[in-house]
Design a protein around this motif. Structure first.
Motif, PDB file in Angstrom:
ATOM      1  N   LYS A  23      -2.149   6.595  -6.014  1.00 55.53           N
ATOM      2  CA  LYS A  23      -2.169   6.049  -4.651  1.00 55.53           C
ATOM      3  C   LYS A  23      -1.081   6.625  -3.756  1.00 55.53           C
ATOM      4  O   LYS A  23      -1.110   6.431  -2.554  1.00 55.53           O
ATOM      5  CB  LYS A  23      -2.105   4.525  -4.681  1.00 55.53           C
ATOM      6  CG  LYS A  23      -0.856   3.937  -5.271  1.00 55.53           C
ATOM      7  CD  LYS A  23      -0.968   2.418  -5.252  1.00 55.53           C
ATOM      8  CE  LYS A  23       0.297   1.796  -5.817  1.00 55.53           C
ATOM      9  NZ  LYS A  23       0.270   0.340  -5.748  1.00 55.53           N
ATOM     10  N   LYS A  24      -0.118   7.331  -4.362  1.00 58.57           N
ATOM     11  CA  LYS A  24       0.922   7.938  -3.521  1.00 58.57           C
ATOM     12  C   LYS A  24       0.652   9.422  -3.260  1.00 58.57           C
ATOM     13  O   LYS A  24       1.536  10.161  -2.862  1.00 58.57           O
ATOM     14  CB  LYS A  24       2.293   7.750  -4.165  1.00 58.57           C
ATOM     15  CG  LYS A  24       2.749   6.297  -4.116  1.00 58.57           C
ATOM     16  CD  LYS A  24       4.154   6.153  -4.656  1.00 58.57           C
ATOM     17  CE  LYS A  24       4.547   4.677  -4.684  1.00 58.57           C
ATOM     18  NZ  LYS A  24       5.855   4.496  -5.332  1.00 58.57           N
TER      19      LYS A  24
ATOM     20  N   THR B   8      -3.897   4.192   6.211  1.00 57.01           N
ATOM     21  CA  THR B   8      -3.337   4.630   4.943  1.00 57.01           C
ATOM     22  C   THR B   8      -2.090   3.803   4.636  1.00 57.01           C
ATOM     23  O   THR B   8      -1.196   3.729   5.471  1.00 57.01           O
ATOM     24  CB  THR B   8      -2.941   6.117   5.032  1.00 57.01           C
ATOM     25  OG1 THR B   8      -4.078   6.855   5.476  1.00 57.01           O
ATOM     26  CG2 THR B   8      -2.492   6.656   3.703  1.00 57.01           C
ATOM     27  N   PRO B   9      -2.024   3.171   3.459  1.00 58.10           N
ATOM     28  CA  PRO B   9      -0.841   2.394   3.130  1.00 58.10           C
ATOM     29  C   PRO B   9       0.304   3.283   2.659  1.00 58.10           C
ATOM     30  O   PRO B   9       0.087   4.292   1.986  1.00 58.10           O
ATOM     31  CB  PRO B   9      -1.317   1.477   1.999  1.00 58.10           C
ATOM     32  CG  PRO B   9      -2.524   2.118   1.439  1.00 58.10           C
ATOM     33  CD  PRO B   9      -3.082   3.067   2.451  1.00 58.10           C
ATOM     34  N   ILE B  10       1.508   2.902   3.033  1.00 59.24           N
ATOM     35  CA  ILE B  10       2.710   3.596   2.551  1.00 59.24           C
ATOM     36  C   ILE B  10       3.466   2.600   1.671  1.00 59.24           C
ATOM     37  O   ILE B  10       3.645   1.448   2.059  1.00 59.24           O
ATOM     38  CB  ILE B  10       3.595   4.035   3.722  1.00 59.24           C
ATOM     39  CG1 ILE B  10       2.790   4.931   4.663  1.00 59.24           C
ATOM     40  CG2 ILE B  10       4.826   4.773   3.213  1.00 59.24           C
ATOM     41  CD1 ILE B  10       3.487   5.240   5.942  1.00 59.24           C
ATOM     42  N   TYR B  11       3.867   3.066   0.489  1.00 58.12           N
ATOM     43  CA  TYR B  11       4.436   2.157  -0.501  1.00 58.12           C
ATOM     44  C   TYR B  11       5.951   2.236  -0.526  1.00 58.12           C
ATOM     45  O   TYR B  11       6.540   3.268  -0.203  1.00 58.12           O
ATOM     46  CB  TYR B  11       3.866   2.495  -1.881  1.00 58.12           C
ATOM     47  CG  TYR B  11       2.361   2.417  -1.910  1.00 58.12           C
ATOM     48  CD1 TYR B  11       1.716   1.214  -2.159  1.00 58.12           C
ATOM     49  CD2 TYR B  11       1.588   3.545  -1.655  1.00 58.12           C
ATOM     50  CE1 TYR B  11       0.327   1.127  -2.156  1.00 58.12           C
ATOM     51  CE2 TYR B  11       0.201   3.471  -1.645  1.00 58.12           C
ATOM     52  CZ  TYR B  11      -0.422   2.271  -1.904  1.00 58.12           C
ATOM     53  OH  TYR B  11      -1.797   2.187  -1.891  1.00 58.12           O
ATOM     54  N   SER B  12       6.567   1.153  -0.959  1.00 58.56           N
ATOM     55  CA  SER B  12       8.026   1.151  -1.123  1.00 58.56           C
ATOM     56  C   SER B  12       8.366   1.963  -2.378  1.00 58.56           C
ATOM     57  O   SER B  12       7.672   1.865  -3.384  1.00 58.56           O
ATOM     58  CB  SER B  12       8.515  -0.286  -1.270  1.00 58.56           C
ATOM     59  OG  SER B  12       9.847  -0.274  -1.715  1.00 58.56           O
ATOM     60  N   PRO B  13       9.429   2.760  -2.322  1.00 58.66           N
ATOM     61  CA  PRO B  13       9.768   3.584  -3.488  1.00 58.66           C
ATOM     62  C   PRO B  13      10.427   2.772  -4.616  1.00 58.66           C
ATOM     63  O   PRO B  13      10.540   3.245  -5.733  1.00 58.66           O
ATOM     64  CB  PRO B  13      10.757   4.611  -2.922  1.00 58.66           C
ATOM     65  CG  PRO B  13      11.324   3.976  -1.699  1.00 58.66           C
ATOM     66  CD  PRO B  13      10.311   3.016  -1.176  1.00 58.66           C
TER      67      PRO B  13
ATOM     68  N   HIS C 282      -9.202  12.297   0.587  1.00 55.67           N
ATOM     69  CA  HIS C 282      -7.993  11.487   0.490  1.00 55.67           C
ATOM     70  C   HIS C 282      -8.240  10.233  -0.369  1.00 55.67           C
ATOM     71  O   HIS C 282      -7.456   9.903  -1.248  1.00 55.67           O
ATOM     72  CB  HIS C 282      -7.544  11.082   1.896  1.00 55.67           C
ATOM     73  CG  HIS C 282      -6.326  10.220   1.902  1.00 55.67           C
ATOM     74  ND1 HIS C 282      -5.061  10.748   1.919  1.00 55.67           N
ATOM     75  CD2 HIS C 282      -6.183   8.874   1.857  1.00 55.67           C
ATOM     76  CE1 HIS C 282      -4.184   9.758   1.895  1.00 55.67           C
ATOM     77  NE2 HIS C 282      -4.842   8.607   1.857  1.00 55.67           N
TER      78      HIS C 282
ATOM     79  N   TYR D  73      -1.048  11.806  -0.891  1.00 56.05           N
ATOM     80  CA  TYR D  73      -1.633  11.782   0.452  1.00 56.05           C
ATOM     81  C   TYR D  73      -2.301  13.126   0.752  1.00 56.05           C
ATOM     82  O   TYR D  73      -1.646  14.071   1.186  1.00 56.05           O
ATOM     83  CB  TYR D  73      -0.555  11.467   1.486  1.00 56.05           C
ATOM     84  CG  TYR D  73       0.035  10.089   1.306  1.00 56.05           C
ATOM     85  CD1 TYR D  73      -0.531   8.985   1.939  1.00 56.05           C
ATOM     86  CD2 TYR D  73       1.139   9.886   0.490  1.00 56.05           C
ATOM     87  CE1 TYR D  73      -0.007   7.712   1.765  1.00 56.05           C
ATOM     88  CE2 TYR D  73       1.670   8.616   0.316  1.00 56.05           C
ATOM     89  CZ  TYR D  73       1.088   7.534   0.955  1.00 56.05           C
ATOM     90  OH  TYR D  73       1.604   6.284   0.783  1.00 56.05           O
TER      91      TYR D  73
ATOM     92  N   GLU E 242       8.362  -2.500  -5.515  1.00 57.02           N
ATOM     93  CA  GLU E 242       7.891  -1.135  -5.684  1.00 57.02           C
ATOM     94  C   GLU E 242       6.357  -1.156  -5.674  1.00 57.02           C
ATOM     95  O   GLU E 242       5.745  -2.076  -6.207  1.00 57.02           O
ATOM     96  CB  GLU E 242       8.402  -0.553  -7.005  1.00 57.02           C
ATOM     97  CG  GLU E 242       8.096   0.915  -7.124  1.00 57.02           C
ATOM     98  CD  GLU E 242       8.627   1.549  -8.394  1.00 57.02           C
ATOM     99  OE1 GLU E 242       9.320   0.871  -9.156  1.00 57.02           O
ATOM    100  OE2 GLU E 242       8.313   2.730  -8.604  1.00 57.02           O
ATOM    101  N   ASP E 243       5.775  -0.160  -5.072  1.00 57.02           N
ATOM    102  CA  ASP E 243       4.316  -0.035  -4.999  1.00 57.02           C
ATOM    103  C   ASP E 243       3.661  -1.087  -4.116  1.00 57.02           C
ATOM    104  O   ASP E 243       2.445  -1.239  -4.130  1.00 57.02           O
ATOM    105  CB  ASP E 243       3.679  -0.060  -6.390  1.00 57.02           C
ATOM    106  CG  ASP E 243       4.050   1.176  -7.186  1.00 57.02           C
ATOM    107  OD1 ASP E 243       4.584   2.121  -6.566  1.00 57.02           O
ATOM    108  OD2 ASP E 243       3.823   1.192  -8.400  1.00 57.02           O
TER     109      ASP E 243
END
Lengths: 371, 72
Positions: free
Chosen positions: A340-341, B40-45, A332, A343, B26-27
Motif C-alpha cells: 500500500k505504500k 490516495t491515502p498517505i500513511y504514517s511512517p 496504481h 505509489y 504506523e500504517d
C-alpha cells in the motif's frame, strides 16, 4: 373516421418497428449505466439519448441535408472537426512530465498498441473488409476520439458501434485490466518500487510539444489533425502565458464539443444499421483488442526488465493503453493491493500519455495505408 | 525520534485524519491526497505523536513536500 385514420398514419406510432424498440432499450441501458453506474457519463449520456431520438420514426433527425443531428454529424464528425478539438482539450489537460522524466517508458505506450494490429488481422481473417478491420482494431487503443476519427474516415457505417465499444471498454478498464495484469505478473514483480522520477525542467516541457509535432507529422502525415491539435493544447498549457486559452480548451470548448460528439455518435445507431450479427463480433473483437493491448504492455515491461538495471514494475505496461488516466489509476490500485505504500500513479502516467500518442500514430498509419 | 510524512506524489490535500498533538499509528491513513481525480491515502511512517502539520485541506503540494512531522 377516414380523417382520423390518415392523421394516425402521419404519426410516428404507425411507423414504429420492433428494431426501433430494441434500440430504445439499448439507449435506456446506456442512459442507466451513465447515470446510475457513472460509466463515462459525459459521453454515454448524450450517446444514449442520441440513439433514442434517432429511433423515433419520421423524426428524420439524421436525414441528410435536413436533419438537425445530421448537421452536427456532418460538419462535426465527417468533416473531422470535433475529434481534433477534443484532442486540443486533452493536450491542455495532459502533463507530459512523467514521460519526459523517464522517456524509456514510451516503449510501453507503443507496445500496448499490439492489440490494435493483432485485431486488425483477426477481424480481416473473419471476413471484415480491411477498412472495417482497422476501425475495429483501433478500439484496442481504448481511445474514443481516435476511434471516431478513424471510423468516420474508413467505415462510417460502423462509427456508432465502434465508438460505443471503445467508450464502454474505457469505462470497464478497472474491471477488464486487473485480472490480466495479475495473471501475467508475480507478486515479486508487482511490489517493485520505481526509482524516483527526476524533475523535468520548463524548457523540456515547452520543447516537447513542438519537437514531437514536427517529428510525428513528418513521419505520419495522416496523424496531423489529431496530433497538431493535441500538441497545440499542450503548448498552451506549458507556455503558461495563455491561461485563458488553456482553460477554455480544457473546460468550455471540450465540454461543448463533447455534447455534439456524443449526440452525433448516438444518432448514427439506427436500428437498420446497428442490429446486425456483425455488431456482436465488433464488440467481441474490440474486447479482444483491448485485452491483447493490456497483455502486450505488461509482457513488454517484463522483457525490458531483462535488460534494465533499474527494474520497472511490469504493471506499468497495462497503462500503455490510452485510456487516460483510468489505466494509470488501475495500475496504481493493483500495485497498492500488494504494497500500500507503493505509489505507482505518476510513473504510470508516462506510458499512459505515450499510449495516446501511440494510438494516434496507429490511426494515422491505417488511414495512410487504406486511403 | 522525528519522522517526516512526505507527499509521495503531487496533488491536492483532500482530508487530514490527524491533528497536532494527537496520536497516530504506523500504517494509519494519516492524510488523503487527490491526484488524477483519485484519492490516495498517505500513511504514517511510525507510531507516535503528531508534532506539526504543515498543510491544510485544499492545499496543493508537490512530490516530497513535508506534510507533517511525527515524533516516535
Amino acid at each position: 373516421m377516414a380523417n382520423l385514420l390518415s392523421l394516425f398514419k402521419t404519426s410516428g406510432i404507425f411507423h414504429l418497428t420492433p428494431g426501433m424498440v430494441i434500440m430504445w432499450l439499448i439507449s435506456l441501458t446506456l442512459i442507466y449505466l451513465a447515470i446510475s453506474k457513472q460509466y463515462e457519463p459525459l459521453l454515454l449520456l448524450p450517446i444514449g439519448f442520441g440513439i433514442l431520438v434517432v429511433n423515433l420514426p419520421l423524426a428524420d433527425l439524421m436525414k441528410p441535408h435536413e436533419g438537425l443531428i445530421w448537421r452536427f454529424y456532418h460538419y462535426g464528425v465527417q468533416w473531422e472537426v470535433i475529434p481534433p478539438l477534443i484532442f486540443l482539450g486533452i493536450g491542455a489537460l495532459t502533463d507530459f512530465g512523467p514521460l519526459l522524466a523517464r522517456p524509456g517508458l514510451i516503449f510501453l505506450g507503443a507496445g500496448a498498441q499490439a492489440g490494435v494490429y493483432v485485431t486488425f488481422f483477426a477481424a480481416n481473417a473473419m471476413g471484415f473488409s480491411v477498412n472495417e478491420s482497422a476501425t475495429i482494431g483501433i478500439i484496442g487503443g481504448a481511445d474514443g476520439p481516435t476511434t471516431i476519427f478513424l471510423a468516420a474516415k474508413l467505415a462510417p457505417h460502423m462509427l456508432g458501434s465502434c465508438a460505443v465499444a471503445a467508450y464502454s471498454y474505457m469505462a470497464l478498464v478497472p474491471i477488464i485490466q486487473p485480472p490480466i495484469m495479475r495473471l501475467l505478473t508475480t507478486r515479486e514483480e508487482r511490489v517493485i518500487r520505481m526509482k524516483k522520477l527526476r524533475k523535468v525542467g520548463r524548457l523540456e516541457k515547452l520543447l516537447f510539444p513542438i519537437i514531437s509535432t514536427i517529428v510525428i507529422i513528418l513521419l505520419v502525415p495522416a496523424a496531423a489533425p489529431l496530433m497538431a491539435m493535441f500538441m497545440l493544447g499542450n503548448l498552451f498549457r506549458e507556455a503558461k502565458v495563455v491561461e485563458r486559452l488553456t482553460n477554455v480548451a480544457q473546460n468550455e470548448l471540450l465540454n461543448i464539443v463533447t455534447i455534439f460528439l456524443g449526440i452525433s455518435v448516438g444518432a448514427t445507431m439506427n436500428a437498420d444499421n446497428f442490429l446486425q450479427a456483425k455488431i456482436i463480433f465488433i464488440f467481441c473483437l474490440g474486447l479482444f483488442a483491448f485485452c491483447v493491448s493490456t497483455a502486450a504492455g505488461v509482457l513488454l515491461a517484463k522483457l525490458m526488465n531483462l535488460f534494465l538495471k533499474d527494474k520497472i514494475n511490469p504493471l506499468l505496461g497495462a497503462a500503455g493503453v490510452s485510456a487516460v488516466p483510468m489505466a494509470a489509476r488501475v495500475v496504481h490500485k493493483v500495485g497498492a493491493q500488494e504494497d500500500k505504500k507503493n505509489y505507482l500513479l505518476m510513473y504510470a502516467m508516462g506510458p499512459n500519455v505515450a499510449g495516446v500518442i501511440g494510438t494516434v500514430i496507429a490511426a494515422g498509419i491505417f488511414s495512410t495505408i487504406l486511403k | 525520534m522525528k519522522h517526516e510524512i512526505l507527499a509521495p506524489l503531487a496533488g491536492k490535500i483532500m482530508q487530514l485524519n490527524i491533528e497536532t498533538g494527537g496520536k497516530v499509528e504506523e500504517d494509519e491513513e494519516a492524510i488523503i491526497i487527490e491526484a488524477m481525480k483519485m484519492e490516495t491515502p498517505i500513511y504514517s511512517p511510525c507510531n507516535g505523536t503528531v508534532k506539526e502539520i504543515k498543510v491544510k485541506e485544499g492545499d496543493t503540494v508537490e512530490e516530497d513536500d513535508v506534510l507533517a512531522i511525527v515524533e516516535e
